[in-house]
Design a protein around this motif. Sequence first.
Motif, PDB file in Angstrom:
ATOM      1  N   ALA A 265     -44.656   8.521  13.700  1.00  0.00           N
ATOM      2  CA  ALA A 265     -44.245   7.370  12.895  1.00  0.00           C
ATOM      3  C   ALA A 265     -43.799   7.807  11.506  1.00  0.00           C
ATOM      4  O   ALA A 265     -42.824   7.281  10.954  1.00  0.00           O
ATOM      5  CB  ALA A 265     -45.386   6.367  12.796  1.00  0.00           C
TER       6      ALA A 265
ATOM      7  N   ASN B 180     -40.430   9.637  11.756  1.00  0.00           N
ATOM      8  CA  ASN B 180     -39.398   8.668  12.096  1.00  0.00           C
ATOM      9  C   ASN B 180     -38.993   7.839  10.879  1.00  0.00           C
ATOM     10  O   ASN B 180     -37.811   7.579  10.657  1.00  0.00           O
ATOM     11  CB  ASN B 180     -39.903   7.737  13.199  1.00  0.00           C
ATOM     12  N   GLU B 181     -39.973   7.435  10.069  1.00  0.00           N
ATOM     13  CA  GLU B 181     -39.663   6.649   8.873  1.00  0.00           C
ATOM     14  C   GLU B 181     -38.815   7.459   7.897  1.00  0.00           C
ATOM     15  O   GLU B 181     -37.833   6.959   7.335  1.00  0.00           O
ATOM     16  CB  GLU B 181     -40.965   6.221   8.191  1.00  0.00           C
TER      17      GLU B 181
ATOM     18  N   LYS C 109     -36.715   4.485   6.620  1.00  0.00           N
ATOM     19  CA  LYS C 109     -36.019   3.729   7.660  1.00  0.00           C
ATOM     20  C   LYS C 109     -36.325   2.246   7.581  1.00  0.00           C
ATOM     21  O   LYS C 109     -35.492   1.419   7.893  1.00  0.00           O
ATOM     22  CB  LYS C 109     -36.413   4.276   9.034  1.00  0.00           C
TER      23      LYS C 109
ATOM     24  N   ASP D   8     -39.423   0.841   8.918  1.00  0.00           N
ATOM     25  CA  ASP D   8     -40.327   0.385   9.971  1.00  0.00           C
ATOM     26  C   ASP D   8     -41.761   0.196   9.490  1.00  0.00           C
ATOM     27  O   ASP D   8     -42.557  -0.444  10.166  1.00  0.00           O
ATOM     28  CB  ASP D   8     -40.342   1.391  11.132  1.00  0.00           C
TER      29      ASP D   8
ATOM     30  N   GLY E  67     -42.492  -3.443  12.893  1.00  0.00           N
ATOM     31  CA  GLY E  67     -42.962  -2.371  13.759  1.00  0.00           C
ATOM     32  C   GLY E  67     -44.447  -2.105  13.686  1.00  0.00           C
ATOM     33  O   GLY E  67     -44.994  -1.356  14.478  1.00  0.00           O
TER      34      GLY E  67
ATOM     35  N   GLN F 103     -40.435   6.960  19.703  1.00  0.00           N
ATOM     36  CA  GLN F 103     -39.977   7.524  18.443  1.00  0.00           C
ATOM     37  C   GLN F 103     -40.536   6.782  17.231  1.00  0.00           C
ATOM     38  O   GLN F 103     -40.797   7.392  16.193  1.00  0.00           O
ATOM     39  CB  GLN F 103     -38.446   7.530  18.385  1.00  0.00           C
ATOM     40  N   ASN F 104     -40.718   5.472  17.324  1.00  0.00           N
ATOM     41  CA  ASN F 104     -41.223   4.726  16.175  1.00  0.00           C
ATOM     42  C   ASN F 104     -42.742   4.786  16.052  1.00  0.00           C
ATOM     43  O   ASN F 104     -43.328   4.126  15.204  1.00  0.00           O
ATOM     44  CB  ASN F 104     -40.772   3.268  16.242  1.00  0.00           C
TER      45      ASN F 104
END
Length: 696
Positions: free
Chosen positions: A437, A440-441, A452, A454, A561, A686-687
């Motif tokens: 996480a 990904n961010e 990102k 989320d 998210g 992915q998130n």
Amino acid sequence: MKKLIFILLLLPTLIFGQTGAGYTPSGEGKINYKSYKTHSGNGAASSYNGVSYSGGAGSTAEFDAMVDTNQPGTTLTHVGEATPWSSGGLNGGHPPRWGNSFFAIVYSGWFKPNKNGTYNFKTYADDSSETRYREVGTTTWQTITFQWGCCSNRYGTATLDKTKWYEFEFRYQEYGGGDYYYFGYSIPANSSSPNYNWISSNHQFGTWTNVDPGGGTTTTEPEVDLDLEFHSQLSPEQYRFGVYYDASNEQDGSTYFNTSTMNSKYYLDDDGSKDITDYLNLVKMTDGLKATTESGSVEWVVLYPYDSTNDRHRILIDGREFTATNPDTDPNDLKSLQLLDLYDGTITVHSVSEGSDGWQQYYIPGNLTTAISNSSYGSGVIRNAGSYFGIRAEFSFEDVEIYKGHKIVVNNPSDNIEGWTAEEFMDDYITVADVVAGFNELAGGGIFGGYKGDLSGVQLQNSDVNQDGEFNFQDSQIGLAFLNGGDTPFNGYLQEIMRIVPKSEYDNTTTSNWKTQTNKSPSTNFTFSIIDTIQTLEYKVSFIGDVNLSHSAPQSTSSPGTQSMSIRNSSSQKSNEFEVLLDISKEEDKFVVTLDVPQNNHNIVGSEFRIGYDNTRVEFDRIETTSNLQSFSAERTNYIKLGSISTDGSQNLNGGVQYKIYFSPQQTFESILGLLSVTKSELVKQNGGGIDHKIK
């Protein structure tokens, strides 16, 4: 009998009453408030014993039901006191409350008007409201204004006697949208042509108090409840706390001292709450002086005009009021001042000298210009000298006494969990899902970084593992290194990772203000003051590094998210879930645990498994894997954690992967049953969100 106020942890959480001087001496200038969560917090109707409410209150009876805690949809959340003219009082209607919709506020107390005659009143509320009073000693409420629905000025009258006390109850409720309550009045001299003033400190309607004026010296005994909201997966009763009181004015020189013994700790209840009244040091200490004044024959006071730049007045008090009229008083100790009908509140020292007959100088906050113009004292008492006001005022001083301040310190689970270690604790809540996480961010801004979008504000705070005020790739690399057996981000002390944050601040942490929040850094202690009322200390708990909030309290509002990422995945019984194949066998002189993740279309970018083993009978040897992602592993006392991760999301495990974990037996066994097992597993997208699966 104590009345305990518990707000269930997601337990739910922490409530502050407000301090202040009072009616001779403990209630004057204060009113009580109670805040209720209504409509179950989601708009639902409620019914109890044949009485119901729904939507906005449409009658007194429906309003009575709405603030009845017997109703399943109603919960008392906050109790405290406020000044009538504050935004938390009758000049806004916003004391502490559980949220911005589905609540009701009830203000209560007593007032004595300044003048005889018929007052005109005006109220303005969103949504329904009811403003009523009754003379002390009577039982029937007299309604001044009411409004069933929203939102307009409402008008009413009341004929009052300035020698009498009146009990009041002003209340309003909010269903959705905007919310406020304002109370205004016009004095009897303008009864035929009302000239309304909203309640303020500069327009004195009369005397307000939250202590029954017919009760003499009756006071409310302090009661304090503690309410910490953990994530539902945690066990609050595993945490212990100590209560300490302010000992800074005691001879031993200690800053804080334990209320029992230095090593005494208390357990939280299983919902995170605790009545801590019996642990408090309910002894008052002197906290400076308050000066009260009445008009006199000598100008002992010089008051300078309003300083708009600093929002204050400078005031000079003749030093002889301290040295001669009131000997043995130190001007440094003066913290509060009642100056005729101009001001009653706190002041700060500008320049003073103990024992001097010269001018002792202080600052009064705010603008008294209107109060001076509207004062009931004439020019013979308040003289306008152009560049200053000369005021004929005689002084008396009294000690201001307050309860000693307290702090609470929460201690490591290791105090009462056998075998607890820092690494094992971290393994539980910093997993591959948190690291994925985080990466990904950060990948949302490309190679140059950036967010990102989320993650919520609290998630970003938790992501700042190294506590440098920024969340960047360094923080995620720390998490990745920990997955791979690196050092923990802390040394085993809970105060390095545990944040205890006031509920309102926690819930109002956003992606814009998370860096500047007061309680963004870890701490396992907090301070609070004791007041003459019931109060509940309401906090939420989170942990540094817990990006997906798997072990941190949720925010009341969060990013889209957040909810999916906060789900912890482990083996399940659902027949239609994705299956990970498990085999435990013996190969030559080794015991082997084999995990097969088959081909799939789930775009798995992170996996983590925990293999438990009996470390008295088998010894970990090695791991083999076919993973095309970056692999990680860490050896603990009696388990191995391992898995794979793609930090940029460019690769996945759609082609499947196999992990083989080898162990060496330390003696001869007829069977390997019970020696090895899979105790945790996690597959993530992915998130950072989980993928339902089961071990088969």
